[in-house]
Design a protein around this motif. Structure first.
Motif, PDB file in Angstrom:
ATOM      1  N   ASN A 159      15.248 -63.250  -9.688  1.00  0.00           N
ATOM      2  CA  ASN A 159      14.115 -62.904 -10.448  1.00  0.00           C
ATOM      3  C   ASN A 159      14.590 -61.664 -10.452  1.00  0.00           C
ATOM      4  OD1 ASN A 159      14.088 -65.523 -11.291  1.00  0.00           O
ATOM      5  ND2 ASN A 159      12.457 -65.947  -9.459  1.00  0.00           N
ATOM      6  N   PHE A 160      13.843 -60.946 -11.272  1.00  0.00           N
ATOM      7  CA  PHE A 160      13.323 -59.361 -12.109  1.00  0.00           C
ATOM      8  C   PHE A 160      11.319 -59.597 -12.174  1.00  0.00           C
ATOM      9  CE2 PHE A 160      17.170 -59.271 -12.449  1.00  0.00           C
ATOM     10  CZ  PHE A 160      17.612 -58.062 -11.883  1.00  0.00           C
ATOM     11  N   TYR A 161      10.886 -58.170 -11.633  1.00  0.00           N
ATOM     12  CA  TYR A 161       9.732 -59.215 -12.144  1.00  0.00           C
ATOM     13  C   TYR A 161       9.193 -57.554 -12.267  1.00  0.00           C
ATOM     14  CZ  TYR A 161       9.020 -63.532  -9.945  1.00  0.00           C
ATOM     15  OH  TYR A 161       9.203 -65.048  -9.017  1.00  0.00           O
ATOM     16  N   THR A 162       7.985 -57.786 -12.949  1.00  0.00           N
ATOM     17  CA  THR A 162       7.329 -55.928 -13.463  1.00  0.00           C
ATOM     18  C   THR A 162       5.675 -56.226 -12.696  1.00  0.00           C
ATOM     19  OG1 THR A 162       6.393 -56.904 -15.686  1.00  0.00           O
ATOM     20  CG2 THR A 162       8.692 -57.146 -15.830  1.00  0.00           C
ATOM     21  N   GLN A 163       5.006 -57.129 -12.353  1.00  0.00           N
ATOM     22  CA  GLN A 163       4.744 -56.499 -11.736  1.00  0.00           C
ATOM     23  C   GLN A 163       4.105 -57.309 -10.403  1.00  0.00           C
ATOM     24  OE1 GLN A 163       1.307 -55.483 -11.304  1.00  0.00           O
ATOM     25  NE2 GLN A 163       0.917 -54.941 -13.215  1.00  0.00           N
ATOM     26  N   TYR A 164       3.251 -56.371  -9.497  1.00  0.00           N
ATOM     27  CA  TYR A 164       2.432 -56.426  -7.955  1.00  0.00           C
ATOM     28  C   TYR A 164       0.869 -57.074  -8.214  1.00  0.00           C
ATOM     29  CZ  TYR A 164       2.172 -52.049  -7.810  1.00  0.00           C
ATOM     30  OH  TYR A 164       1.854 -50.294  -7.637  1.00  0.00           O
ATOM     31  N   CYS A 165       0.825 -57.345  -6.502  1.00  0.00           N
ATOM     32  CA  CYS A 165      -0.257 -57.419  -6.165  1.00  0.00           C
ATOM     33  C   CYS A 165      -0.194 -57.293  -4.407  1.00  0.00           C
ATOM     34  CB  CYS A 165      -1.130 -57.800  -7.131  1.00  0.00           C
ATOM     35  SG  CYS A 165      -1.178 -60.033  -5.899  1.00  0.00           S
ATOM     36  N   SER A 166      -1.319 -56.820  -4.144  1.00  0.00           N
ATOM     37  CA  SER A 166      -1.255 -57.381  -2.386  1.00  0.00           C
ATOM     38  C   SER A 166      -3.559 -57.528  -2.483  1.00  0.00           C
ATOM     39  CB  SER A 166      -1.294 -56.402  -1.728  1.00  0.00           C
ATOM     40  OG  SER A 166      -1.509 -56.643  -0.144  1.00  0.00           O
ATOM     41  N   PHE A 167      -4.027 -57.279  -1.191  1.00  0.00           N
ATOM     42  CA  PHE A 167      -5.593 -58.168  -0.857  1.00  0.00           C
ATOM     43  C   PHE A 167      -5.920 -56.878  -0.113  1.00  0.00           C
ATOM     44  CE2 PHE A 167      -2.038 -61.421  -1.883  1.00  0.00           C
ATOM     45  CZ  PHE A 167      -2.911 -62.208  -2.362  1.00  0.00           C
TER      46      PHE A 167
END
Length: 278
Positions: free
Chosen positions: A138-146
């Motif tokens: 997979n390739f992803y275009t967004q991310y998040c943490s906390f």
């Protein structure tokens, strides 16, 4: 006036705990691992931020000791140079929003240096790029943490510090690629080179991929590594690059995979050169 006679006493355990929490110990550990594994390692590589004109740094730049064709002097060179940013993350990182390939997807998301002497027929795309474009991964275009609020509620966030780290990582990799290619354009290319410059975000703990199924329900999968496509500007020019996001526990195995890829490209280059002489 500040009283300098009063100093804070710390035990060795407190010192080590504070250093470990800050991430300095993580960086030292990874630098030592890479050096012991046969990599040439540069730590805290300084460059000037083009916007603020202040000094910034890349945590680690590493590449294998590899002269031309492992010493047989046939002027063939293949290597991967890794640009590392390290995150001693307390919270997991989640990659989300799968890249949907389309005709507008950039073609130069992998940063390469290529010089091919006259007379050599070499399919460079099938070397690094075709393998790295493997769409089974997979390739992803967004991310998040906390982050944790004062009432201890945990909120998903898009940390500015992480974005800053990713941006400088990509910018510096792009700068290195561009300047090296420009340098070789001015030289007589009698050497056969194919190099890959690869940005890497190395995490100390957990990494997840989030996907949305046909029922529109989100699903989390814990993974050892993944890939993030980041868009940014280099000298006012929009561009994109792939960042490999790798967990500390998987670093050794991932580097071995990349070493196999490097070896296969080197073999392909040698075979192309042999065909030239036949």
């Amino acid at each position: 006036m500040r009283n300098f006679s009063k100093t804070t006493k710390m035990t060795e355990d407190q010192i080590l705990k504070a250093i470990s929490k800050s991430g300095y110990l993580f960086e030292s550990e990874i630098s030592k691992f890479l050096a012991d594994s046969g990599f040439f390692v540069e730590s805290n590589v300084i460059f000037q931020d083009p916007v603020t004109n202040k000094n910034r740094e890349i945590d680690i730049v590493a590449e294998t000791y590899n002269d031309f064709s492992s010493g047989d002097f046939d002027r063939v060179s293949c290597k991967i140079r890794y640009y590392f940013e390290l995150k001693n993350n307390d919270f997991p990182l989640v990659l989300l929003t799968k890249l949907q390939f389309n005709p507008n997807t950039p073609e130069d998301i992998f940063k390469e240096i290529l010089t091919v002497p006259t007379g050599i027929k070499y399919d460079s795309y099938s070397a690094f790029t075709e393998q790295l474009y493997d769409q089974s991964q997979n390739f992803y275009t967004q991310y998040c943490s906390f982050s944790k609020k004062k009432d201890n509620e945990i909120m998903a966030s898009h940390p500015d510090e992480l974005y800053s780290s990713l941006s400088k990582l990509c910018w510096f990799c792009e700068k290195s690629t561009t300047e090296t290619n420009e340098l070789f354009e001015e030289m007589s290319n009698e050497y056969f080179r194919h190099w890959l410059y690869l940005p890497v975000l190395l995490l100390s703990t957990d990494l997840y991929e989030l996907t949305v199924g046909e029922d529109n329900n989100p699903k989390l999968e814990k993974v050892k590594y993944s890939r993030l496509l980041l868009n940014f500007h280099y000298n006012d020019r929009p561009t994109s690059t792939v960042i490999y996001v790798v967990t500390k526990d998987y670093l050794k195995d991932w580097l071995l995979e990349m070493e196999k890829l490097e070896g296969s490209v080197r073999t392909k280059m040698k075979e192309s050169k042999v065909k030239q002489t036949v």
